[in-house]
Design an enzyme around this catalytic site. Structure first.
Site: not given
Length: 246
Positions: A142, A155
């Protein structure tokens, strides 16, 4: 060596919805037979397979918890039995829970660690053992790993681990002619991403990239298709598919 455009077999984890669905459809259009993996959304996986078949492609469904090595070994077995082998593994399956680090629920952290880190380790370990010469492994990272956006710390931490696993695996597969890379999407207009965000937030995120729009699943699938097919000299890299956000 297996042909890099056709006659290849791809396993796409998390292929029943979101970006995984579009990746499955794109690889099928590129001529690959595609195993569409699901964890809980079997109906969604069946729908993806039906669409690929209707377009003249070859596809099948496989299920299993990505963090369960026995379940995923069975999934790989099924792909090999159904299509004769595995050439490409695209690991899109993941979990995202957001919140400030100071009061983040540690049970949610443990869940993300299990899915995003252990799941990547399990899938990559099996892929390293099973993918044929000339193949490719594509993980999902990400852009928030480097963007350092508030509420994304837990995350992003798990996705930083994904980067480490893949980059090291690329070097451990020396001599196998198997590439290992990761795609790191930026803000992408999926139902999961848009859920719960107001128009002001979406508008702000859409202006972050110089291209001044949100990414689409097709944008991300384009990067995956490159790494899964013609990009034989791209190896051990994290490709930021985010429209130029830095």
């Amino acid at each position: 060596m297996v042909d890099t455009a056709t006659n290849r077999v791809a396993l796409v984890t998390g292929g029943s919805g979101g970006i995984g669905r579009v990746v499955s459809e794109r690889l099928a259009r590129d001529g690959m037979a595609v195993a569409v993996h699901y964890a809980g959304n079997e109906a969604g996986a069946d729908e993806v397979v039906g669409g690929i078949a209707s377009a003249g492609g070859r596809a099948m469904t496989v299920g299993g918890d990505v963090a369960d090595e026995r379940a995923m070994a069975e999934a790989f077995d099924a792909v090999e039995q159904g299509f004769g082998g595995v050439d490409v593994v695209v690991h899109t399956a993941g979990r995202m829970v957001l919140g400030p680090l100071t009061d983040f629920d540690l049970d949610d952290l443990d869940g993300m660690i299990r899915t995003n880190i252990r799941g990547t380790f399990v899938v990559d370990q099996l892929a390293a053992r099973r993918v044929r010469e000339g193949g490719a492994i594509v993980n999902f990272s990400s852009s928030v790993v480097k963007l350092a956006m508030p509420t994304y710390a837990p995350y992003a931490a798990t996705k930083g681990a994904v980067d480490a696993v893949g980059l090291i695996l690329a070097r451990e597969l020396r001599g196998r002619d198997i590439t290992v890379n990761a795609v790191a999407p930026g803000p992408t207009a999926t139902p999961l991403f848009l859920d719960g965000k107001d128009e002001e937030t979406i508008g702000h995120l859409s202006k972050m990239a110089p291209l001044e729009r949100l990414g689409t699943p097709d944008d991300v699938a384009e990067a995956v298709a490159f790494l899964a097919g013609p990009a034989r000299w791209v190896n051990g890299q994290v490709v930021y598919a985010n429209g130029g956000i830095v």
